[in-house]
Every structure is written in structure tokens, then in C-alpha cells.
Design a protein around this motif. Structure first.
Motif, short mmCIF file in Angstrom:
data_model
loop_
_atom_site.label_atom_id
_atom_site.label_comp_id
_atom_site.label_asym_id
_atom_site.label_seq_id
_atom_site.Cartn_x
_atom_site.Cartn_y
_atom_site.Cartn_z
N TYR A 105 5.24 -17.02 -3.28
CA TYR A 105 5.75 -15.61 -3.10
C TYR A 105 5.09 -14.99 -4.44
O TYR A 105 5.00 -15.75 -5.42
CB TYR A 105 7.44 -15.48 -3.28
CG TYR A 105 7.91 -16.22 -1.86
CD1 TYR A 105 8.36 -15.49 -0.92
CD2 TYR A 105 8.35 -17.54 -2.16
CE1 TYR A 105 8.93 -15.69 0.26
CE2 TYR A 105 9.05 -17.96 -0.91
CZ TYR A 105 9.34 -17.06 0.30
OH TYR A 105 9.87 -17.80 1.18
N SER A 106 5.07 -13.73 -4.25
CA SER A 106 4.70 -12.82 -5.51
C SER A 106 5.52 -11.67 -5.32
O SER A 106 5.66 -11.11 -4.16
CB SER A 106 3.16 -12.71 -5.42
OG SER A 106 2.71 -12.01 -4.33
N ALA A 107 5.46 -11.14 -6.26
CA ALA A 107 6.32 -9.40 -6.35
C ALA A 107 5.51 -8.57 -7.31
O ALA A 107 4.80 -9.04 -8.12
CB ALA A 107 7.67 -9.55 -6.71
N GLY A 108 5.28 -7.38 -6.78
CA GLY A 108 4.66 -6.40 -7.59
C GLY A 108 4.81 -4.77 -7.01
O GLY A 108 5.38 -4.64 -5.80
N PRO A 109 4.23 -3.89 -7.73
CA PRO A 109 3.99 -2.55 -7.05
C PRO A 109 3.47 -2.64 -5.57
O PRO A 109 2.48 -3.37 -5.69
CB PRO A 109 3.21 -1.74 -8.13
CG PRO A 109 3.59 -2.81 -9.49
CD PRO A 109 3.60 -3.89 -8.98
N ALA A 110 4.03 -1.87 -4.78
CA ALA A 110 3.39 -1.76 -3.40
C ALA A 110 1.67 -1.39 -3.38
O ALA A 110 0.85 -2.06 -2.71
CB ALA A 110 4.19 -0.72 -2.51
N ASP A 111 1.48 -0.51 -4.18
CA ASP A 111 -0.03 -0.11 -4.34
C ASP A 111 -1.02 -1.26 -5.21
O ASP A 111 -2.24 -1.23 -4.93
CB ASP A 111 -0.15 1.13 -5.11
CG ASP A 111 0.15 1.14 -6.79
OD1 ASP A 111 0.38 -0.21 -7.11
OD2 ASP A 111 0.19 1.90 -7.32
N GLN A 112 -0.42 -2.36 -5.21
CA GLN A 112 -1.25 -3.38 -5.88
C GLN A 112 -1.53 -4.56 -4.54
O GLN A 112 -2.21 -5.78 -4.89
CB GLN A 112 -0.58 -4.13 -6.84
CG GLN A 112 -0.58 -3.44 -8.44
CD GLN A 112 -1.84 -3.04 -8.45
OE1 GLN A 112 -2.70 -3.84 -9.07
NE2 GLN A 112 -2.14 -1.68 -8.95
N TYR A 113 -1.09 -4.21 -3.45
CA TYR A 113 -1.21 -5.08 -2.24
C TYR A 113 -2.23 -4.05 -1.34
O TYR A 113 -1.80 -2.87 -1.16
CB TYR A 113 0.18 -5.59 -1.64
CG TYR A 113 0.78 -6.65 -2.50
CD1 TYR A 113 0.72 -7.93 -2.31
CD2 TYR A 113 1.63 -6.11 -3.33
CE1 TYR A 113 1.41 -8.75 -3.00
CE2 TYR A 113 2.51 -6.91 -4.11
CZ TYR A 113 2.40 -8.43 -4.11
OH TYR A 113 2.88 -9.16 -4.75
N LEU A 114 -2.88 -4.85 -0.57
CA LEU A 114 -3.97 -3.97 0.43
C LEU A 114 -3.34 -4.35 1.96
O LEU A 114 -3.38 -5.37 2.36
CB LEU A 114 -5.13 -4.46 -0.07
CG LEU A 114 -6.15 -3.70 1.24
CD1 LEU A 114 -6.39 -2.27 1.17
CD2 LEU A 114 -7.50 -4.67 1.12
N LYS A 115 -2.79 -3.49 2.62
CA LYS A 115 -2.33 -3.59 3.89
C LYS A 115 -3.43 -3.80 4.88
O LYS A 115 -4.43 -3.04 4.69
CB LYS A 115 -1.38 -2.32 4.21
CG LYS A 115 -0.88 -2.75 5.77
CD LYS A 115 0.16 -1.40 6.01
CE LYS A 115 0.51 -1.45 7.57
NZ LYS A 115 1.29 -0.15 7.80
N VAL A 116 -3.43 -4.74 5.59
CA VAL A 116 -4.60 -4.85 6.57
C VAL A 116 -3.97 -5.12 8.10
O VAL A 116 -2.86 -5.29 8.28
CB VAL A 116 -5.25 -6.69 6.28
CG1 VAL A 116 -5.83 -6.39 4.91
CG2 VAL A 116 -4.24 -7.64 6.42
N ASP A 117 -5.05 -4.81 9.08
CA ASP A 117 -4.72 -5.02 10.35
C ASP A 117 -4.52 -6.40 10.90
O ASP A 117 -5.49 -6.96 10.92
CB ASP A 117 -5.74 -4.28 11.36
CG ASP A 117 -5.26 -3.98 12.63
OD1 ASP A 117 -4.44 -4.77 13.21
OD2 ASP A 117 -6.12 -3.28 13.26
N PRO A 118 -3.43 -6.76 11.23
CA PRO A 118 -3.25 -8.10 11.67
C PRO A 118 -3.98 -8.50 13.00
O PRO A 118 -4.19 -9.73 13.30
CB PRO A 118 -1.62 -8.25 11.98
CG PRO A 118 -0.95 -7.13 12.16
CD PRO A 118 -2.14 -6.05 11.57
#
Length: 302
Positions: free
Chosen positions: A111-124
Motif C-alpha cells: 500500500y502507499s498513501a499520498g496527495p491525490a495529484d501524485q497519482y495518475l488516474k488511468v482508464d481500466p
């Protein structure tokens, strides 16, 4: 801000850390499997479960204290880094919802946690499997299409062509209409693979004589596009074999100023100029903006 949770998460998780720098063969004693508390997201943050981990041959260099890569190696006790695809399991952010699939650079942890803008949402649903987001495709496509802009009539040379990036770069050049695609590799088996399976027009073993001789034989008209994965002699040879005129161009995967050969000596390319009239370029440096397209930075915690 609403705190949304997919399901109950464990209080602890596992992560893989570097136990010692690699000096010989890779073994399990290179790594430590450590149990640590599962991170808690704060306001504006998310908790992401790691579903798929990327693995690259470049990691072998990152495990060495004397790594030749232009980025710092991992330190003893540090979590092994790298790309991953995961699922948001808890969100205290309006930017990402529970269940969203994301790319992350959090590394080898559950698991990891952090600010949402540090993750890139992708199309599944964009690819048959989420693991496609961990492929070398973006590097090959960006370099060949956006930097080198290979197209109809080009004569393309790809160094290190049998690797994960080079093999895709050559195929992309063919799809974009290149007149000829030439690859270098380190064995006859790889040469056969490039020509017989991937559709390269020609390939040669860089151990078998001067690279410049091979290029002049296979591309007497000159090279107009060079996709470089290795530097050193092959870069020098490509510059010498470049077709004269403003159409010649290059996408390099390493900084020209710190170019080194496999023996560690400076590459002559940092001291020489391309043929008169040719236009050689290299990929732009990675910036926070460009890095965000690939996933979060080190501010994500496990």
C-alpha cells in the motif's frame, strides 16, 4: 471532505527494501522483506493498494553503489522503487474516488498513501490488462513519434534494438512508414528475432566489426533518424553515418553531457558536432510536469 473506504485495510503491510548493494549475482539476500504500519491518508490524500509491479533490467544498475545511470542508486535500507498500477481503496480527496485505477511510482510495497495529484488516474478498459501501463511503450512511442518524428521515407537506426524500448521503437517506425529500419543487437539470435519476427529490414551484431562499417553497408544513403539506447561507439557511428541535410534527427535516452561508453570512458559525442546541415536532437529533461504523466514522485509514502 468525505472519507470513502472500499474495505477494511490491514494495520500492517509488507515492503521490500535493499539489504545490501549488488556486487555479484543477484540473490534473495539482496533484499529485506519488512513489515511496516499501513500508511494513513490525510485530507486531500488517498490510500492505494498495489496490484501490479513493473520490473526493468535497469533495476540491476539501481541496486549497485557504482551505478552508471544518470540518477542516484537506491540506498541500503531504502524501499525498492519503480512503477506500479494500483487501486484506490481509501480517499479523502475529491480528485480520486475509491475504486479508481492509478499509476504510481511508490515502489515495492503493498500500500502507499499520498496527495491525490501524485497519482495518475488511468482508464481500466483502455488495454486488455492493466499491466500494459507498465510496458516500455510510452518511451518508445514518445521518442520515435514526438521527438524523432519518424515517417515516410526515413532511414531509421535503432541501437540496442532487441531490448524492451528498442524493439518497440523499431516497430513504431515501420508503422509510421519508414523506408528502412536497421537495428543493432548483441547476438545472432537477437538479429534473427529483429528481422524475422519484428519486421526490421536489417540488423547487425555490434560485436562484429566497427559499427560505422555496418551502417555504411546497410544504409549507404545515410541515416535520417537515430533512436539511441546505448551511447558510446554506436552514437558516434550514427553521427558519422547521418544523411546530410536538415532532415536528420535523433532521440537519445541518455544525457549527452554525461555520455559514457560501457568501459566508463567519455563518449566522443560530447566533443563533436553532427555533419553540417543535419539536425540532431535529444529528449527534453524530465520536469515535475512530465513526471506527473508517468506517476507520482517520491512524496508518496508507504
Amino acid at each position: 471532505m468525505t472519507d470513502s473506504t472500499m474495505s477494511t485495510t490491514p494495520d500492517t503491510m509488507w515492503e521490500v527494501r535493499l539489504a545490501k548493494h549488488l556486487k555479484g549475482d543477484l540473490g534473495t539476500d539482496t533484499f529485506d522483506l519488512i513489515q511496516v504500519p499501513t500508511p494513513e491518508p490525510a485530507t486531500g490524500e488517498v490510500l492505494v493498494r498495489t496490484d501490479y509491479l513493473g520490473l526493468s533490467v535497469a533495476y540491476l544498475e539501481m541496486l549497485r553503489a557504482d551505478s552508471r545511470l544518470p540518477i542516484p542508486p537506491w540506498e541500503v535500507g531504502q524501499r525498492i522503487g519503480g512503477g506500479a498500477v494500483g487501486t484506490v481503496v481509501r480517499s479523502i480527496s475529491a480528485d480520486l474516488a475509491v475504486g479508481d485505477r492509478v499509476c504510481t511510482m511508490a515502489g515495492w510495497c503493498e500500500y502507499s498513501a499520498g496527495p491525490a495529484d501524485q497519482y495518475l488516474k488511468v482508464d481500466p478498459d483502455l488495454f486488455p490488462s492493466p499491466v500494459h501501463y507498465l510496458s516500455q511503450g510510452p518511451t518508445a512511442y514518445y521518442g520515435m513519434s514526438e521527438i524523432a518524428k519518424a515517417g515516410a521515407g526515413d532511414v531509421v537506426f535503432v541501437s540496442g534494438a532487441a531490448g524492451g524500448v528498442g524493439s518497440l521503437a523499431g516497430q513504431i517506425a515501420k508503422c509510421r512508414g519508414a523506408a528502412k529500419v536497421i537495428g543493432s543487437a548483441g547476438s545472432q539470435a537477437k538479429i534473427d528475432y529483429l528481422v524475422d519476427e519484428l519486421g526490421f529490414d536489417a540488423a547487425f551484431d555490434y560485436h562484429d566489426g566497427p559499427v560505422l562499417d555496418h551502417l555504411r553497408d546497410l544504409a549507404p544513403e545515410g541515416i535520417t533518424v537515430f533512436f539511441d539506447n546505448v551511447g558510446g561507439e554506436q552514437f558516434d557511428a550514427a553521427v558519422e553515418a547521418a544523411a546530410p541535410g536538415p532532415a536528420s534527427r535523433c532521440a537519445a535516452r541518455w544525457p549527452l553531457r554525461s555520455a559514457t561508453t560501457r568501459t566508463g570512458s567519455p563518449s566522443r559525442i560530447s566533443l563533436r558536432r553532427p555533419p553540417r546541415g543535419s539536425r540532431f536532437c535529444r529528449s527534453p529533461p524530465i520536469t515535475p510536469r512530465s513526471r506527473s504523466r508517468r506517476g507520482p514522485s517520491a512524496s508518496v509514502r508507504g
